[in-house]
Design a protein around this motif. Structure first.
Motif, mmCIF file in Angstrom:
data_model
loop_
_atom_site.group_PDB
_atom_site.id
_atom_site.type_symbol
_atom_site.label_atom_id
_atom_site.label_comp_id
_atom_site.label_asym_id
_atom_site.label_seq_id
_atom_site.Cartn_x
_atom_site.Cartn_y
_atom_site.Cartn_z
ATOM 1 N N HIS A 5 0.802 -1.277 0.127
ATOM 2 C CA HIS A 5 -0.093 0.031 -0.104
ATOM 3 C C HIS A 5 0.719 1.335 -0.155
ATOM 4 O O HIS A 5 0.186 2.570 -0.457
ATOM 5 C CB HIS A 5 -1.001 0.007 1.233
ATOM 6 N N GLY A 6 2.159 1.294 0.520
ATOM 7 C CA GLY A 6 3.099 2.434 0.598
ATOM 8 C C GLY A 6 4.207 2.316 -0.447
ATOM 9 O O GLY A 6 4.744 1.246 -0.833
ATOM 10 N N VAL A 7 4.332 3.359 -0.926
ATOM 11 C CA VAL A 7 5.629 3.512 -1.731
ATOM 12 C C VAL A 7 6.507 4.853 -1.364
ATOM 13 O O VAL A 7 5.968 5.802 -1.039
ATOM 14 C CB VAL A 7 5.378 3.506 -3.191
ATOM 15 N N ILE A 8 7.892 4.878 -1.707
ATOM 16 C CA ILE A 8 8.706 5.931 -1.751
ATOM 17 C C ILE A 8 8.976 6.501 -3.039
ATOM 18 O O ILE A 8 9.652 5.516 -3.732
ATOM 19 C CB ILE A 8 9.856 5.761 -0.817
ATOM 20 N N LEU A 9 8.578 7.591 -3.601
ATOM 21 C CA LEU A 9 9.353 8.101 -4.741
ATOM 22 C C LEU A 9 10.464 9.016 -4.532
ATOM 23 O O LEU A 9 10.520 9.884 -3.663
ATOM 24 C CB LEU A 9 8.283 9.058 -5.434
ATOM 25 N N TYR A 10 11.678 8.449 -4.917
ATOM 26 C CA TYR A 10 13.011 9.302 -4.583
ATOM 27 C C TYR A 10 13.598 10.078 -5.714
ATOM 28 O O TYR A 10 13.424 9.465 -6.847
ATOM 29 C CB TYR A 10 13.842 8.312 -4.186
ATOM 30 N N LEU A 11 13.842 11.224 -5.601
ATOM 31 C CA LEU A 11 14.280 12.191 -6.311
ATOM 32 C C LEU A 11 15.876 12.542 -6.158
ATOM 33 O O LEU A 11 16.041 13.124 -5.192
ATOM 34 C CB LEU A 11 13.346 13.414 -6.472
ATOM 35 N N HIS A 12 16.711 11.953 -7.078
ATOM 36 C CA HIS A 12 18.146 12.131 -6.944
ATOM 37 C C HIS A 12 18.705 13.456 -6.860
ATOM 38 O O HIS A 12 18.177 14.450 -7.772
ATOM 39 C CB HIS A 12 18.733 11.117 -7.666
ATOM 40 N N VAL A 42 19.225 4.775 -2.186
ATOM 41 C CA VAL A 42 17.850 4.659 -2.042
ATOM 42 C C VAL A 42 17.275 3.162 -1.375
ATOM 43 O O VAL A 42 16.672 2.945 -0.529
ATOM 44 C CB VAL A 42 17.074 4.717 -3.358
ATOM 45 N N GLY A 43 18.238 2.161 -1.866
ATOM 46 C CA GLY A 43 17.934 0.911 -1.305
ATOM 47 C C GLY A 43 18.126 0.978 0.186
ATOM 48 O O GLY A 43 17.494 -0.012 1.027
ATOM 49 N N GLN A 44 19.002 1.462 0.708
ATOM 50 C CA GLN A 44 19.456 1.803 1.903
ATOM 51 C C GLN A 44 17.964 1.961 2.944
ATOM 52 O O GLN A 44 17.723 1.693 3.748
ATOM 53 C CB GLN A 44 20.575 2.417 2.436
ATOM 54 N N ILE A 45 17.683 3.222 2.259
ATOM 55 C CA ILE A 45 16.449 3.836 2.737
ATOM 56 C C ILE A 45 15.197 2.857 2.907
ATOM 57 O O ILE A 45 14.507 2.794 3.724
ATOM 58 C CB ILE A 45 15.989 5.124 2.160
ATOM 59 N N ASP A 49 14.690 8.456 -12.967
ATOM 60 C CA ASP A 49 15.356 9.141 -13.669
ATOM 61 C C ASP A 49 14.938 10.402 -14.348
ATOM 62 O O ASP A 49 14.849 10.275 -15.566
ATOM 63 C CB ASP A 49 16.059 8.069 -14.884
ATOM 64 N N TYR A 50 14.658 11.256 -13.716
ATOM 65 C CA TYR A 50 14.121 12.454 -14.214
ATOM 66 C C TYR A 50 14.921 13.132 -15.404
ATOM 67 O O TYR A 50 16.219 13.046 -15.194
ATOM 68 C CB TYR A 50 13.705 13.402 -13.219
ATOM 69 N N ALA A 80 19.450 18.680 -5.127
ATOM 70 C CA ALA A 80 18.487 19.280 -6.021
ATOM 71 C C ALA A 80 17.210 18.362 -6.044
ATOM 72 O O ALA A 80 16.052 18.995 -6.254
ATOM 73 C CB ALA A 80 19.086 18.992 -7.457
ATOM 74 N N GLY A 81 17.572 17.153 -5.817
ATOM 75 C CA GLY A 81 16.401 16.177 -5.555
ATOM 76 C C GLY A 81 15.257 16.657 -4.470
ATOM 77 O O GLY A 81 14.177 16.350 -4.412
ATOM 78 N N GLY A 82 16.017 17.021 -3.391
ATOM 79 C CA GLY A 82 15.362 17.421 -2.326
ATOM 80 C C GLY A 82 14.493 18.704 -2.270
ATOM 81 O O GLY A 82 13.228 18.907 -1.856
ATOM 82 N N GLY A 83 15.155 19.799 -3.207
ATOM 83 C CA GLY A 83 14.157 20.832 -3.586
ATOM 84 C C GLY A 83 13.151 20.681 -4.614
ATOM 85 O O GLY A 83 11.986 20.854 -4.338
ATOM 86 N N LEU A 84 13.379 19.404 -5.659
ATOM 87 C CA LEU A 84 12.310 18.895 -6.417
ATOM 88 C C LEU A 84 11.289 18.057 -5.496
ATOM 89 O O LEU A 84 10.214 18.343 -5.753
ATOM 90 C CB LEU A 84 12.999 17.971 -7.312
ATOM 91 N N THR A 85 11.537 17.602 -4.462
ATOM 92 C CA THR A 85 10.728 16.929 -3.517
ATOM 93 C C THR A 85 9.874 17.983 -3.046
ATOM 94 O O THR A 85 8.599 17.750 -2.887
ATOM 95 C CB THR A 85 11.268 16.119 -2.360
ATOM 96 N N LEU A 86 10.353 19.065 -2.439
ATOM 97 C CA LEU A 86 9.405 20.043 -1.906
ATOM 98 C C LEU A 86 8.625 20.876 -2.747
ATOM 99 O O LEU A 86 7.332 20.983 -2.394
ATOM 100 C CB LEU A 86 10.160 20.902 -0.976
ATOM 101 N N ALA A 87 9.008 20.852 -3.904
ATOM 102 C CA ALA A 87 8.331 21.785 -5.015
ATOM 103 C C ALA A 87 7.270 20.661 -5.441
ATOM 104 O O ALA A 87 5.804 21.152 -5.653
ATOM 105 C CB ALA A 87 9.110 22.223 -6.125
ATOM 106 N N LEU A 88 7.405 19.516 -5.839
ATOM 107 C CA LEU A 88 6.296 18.517 -6.310
ATOM 108 C C LEU A 88 5.296 18.365 -5.028
ATOM 109 O O LEU A 88 3.951 18.370 -5.362
ATOM 110 C CB LEU A 88 7.077 17.130 -6.567
ATOM 111 N N ALA A 89 5.709 18.467 -3.722
ATOM 112 C CA ALA A 89 4.995 18.175 -2.646
ATOM 113 C C ALA A 89 3.798 19.174 -2.580
ATOM 114 O O ALA A 89 2.661 18.953 -2.407
ATOM 115 C CB ALA A 89 5.557 17.979 -1.557
#
Length: 304
Positions: free
Chosen positions: A75-82, A98-101, A113-114, A151-160
């Motif tokens: 039911h749950g998933v993580i979308l990771y943006l590098h 990401v596998g570690q997380i 792979d955006y 940059a993926g952290g910024g993209l995470t927050l922008a997308l959210a």
């Protein structure tokens, strides 16, 4: 705003001293397409997690890699943006951190792979992240966390911010590691941390911003979420090094979220550099931070 300052251990202090000596001996790494192989090799130094299956796939028309711990809920998933300044980075290399997380959260993660600049400039990365999010919803995921670094952290927050406003299925949680949220590079830490950050500086950040934006306004919240909407965001966990020029990006974003009535749990790590969390093989701080990220995501994505 919950703010936690983590003091450096003696072992990590010695490791970071050696790291700084090594970085000083190296020529400055240009954040540009020609250094993509070197950057990927560096990211892949994070060991692959045990008990995780890795599989290439396409989600929403965008390629990437699944990191699936065995016997995980569906039911749950993580979308990771590098990370990589929007000009470098690949999901294949990022399978390692990401596998570690995913293993620590006990939930599947998809590393995206955006689109990268300058070949495909703004807003291509944002549009592809949104397409992937929508596709995960279409696949039936009911609890989605978005996570990313730099940059993926910024993209995470922008997308959210966008999907929290315009989509029925909202993200359940966000994780931002050393996020880059301001393409105007106006944070005070570009000055106060300039002497202690051997990895990044304002010139490198502006060069990446110019390559990515290709003439678009740096204040566009899809590129610089610090200028965007902060209402309605889910709980956010932020980890950042105290010796980063991007420190203020994290601090300012967390303060904005708090003023809007949200929750941003900010962790600042003494002596740590940009995206230190990937160094789990050598840093106690990285292992502790990764453990906290896993626990946070496991709780947020638990079926209720």
């Amino acid at each position: 705003m919950p703010r936690h300052f983590h003091t450096i251990s003696q072992a990590d202090a010695e490791t970071m001293a050696a790291t700084r000596t090594f970085l000083k001996s190296m020529p400055g790494l240009a954040l540009a397409p020609e250094t993509r192989p070197f950057f990927d090799d560096m990211i892949a130094q994070t060991p692959l997690a045990d008990g995780v299956d890795y599989e290439a796939d396409t989600v929403g028309g965008v390629p990437g890699w699944w990191c699936r711990p065995k016997n995980t809920p569906t039911h749950g998933v993580i979308l990771y943006l590098h990370g990589g300044g929007y000009v470098m980075g690949s999901a294949e290399a990022y399978r390692h951190p990401v596998g570690q997380i995913a293993a620590k959260a006990k939930v599947s993660a998809f590393a995206l792979d955006y689109a990268l600049a300058p070949e495909r400039p703004f807003p291509a990365a944002f549009d592809e992240a949104l397409a992937a999010y929508d596709a995960l919803v279409s696949r039936g995921y009911t609890r989605i966390a978005i996570a990313g670094d730099s940059a993926g952290g910024g993209l995470t927050l922008a997308l959210a911010a966008f999907v929290s406003t315009y989509r029925e299925v909202k993200p359940s949680a966000l994780v931002a590691i050393s996020p880059w949220v301001d393409m105007t590079a106006s944070g005070e830490s570009f000055v106060s941390r300039a002497a202690v950050d051997p990895m990044l500086d304002r010139g490198k950040i502006i060069a990446c911003a110019n390559a990515y934006l290709a003439g678009a306004a740096p204040e566009d919240p899809r590129a610089s979420p610090v200028f965007g909407n902060f209402s309605g965001l889910p709980p956010i966990l932020i980890h950042v090094g105290d010796d980063e020029v991007l420190l203020d990006d994290s601090v300012r974003f967390a303060e904005q979220v708090e003023r809007a009535g949200g929750v941003a749990d900010l962790h600042v790590w003494e002596g740590m550099l940009h995206v230190f969390t990937s160094s789990i093989a050598t840093l106690e701080a990285a292992r502790e931070a990764m453990g906290g990220i896993g626990s946070f995501l496991a709780s947020a994505l638990r079926e209720r």
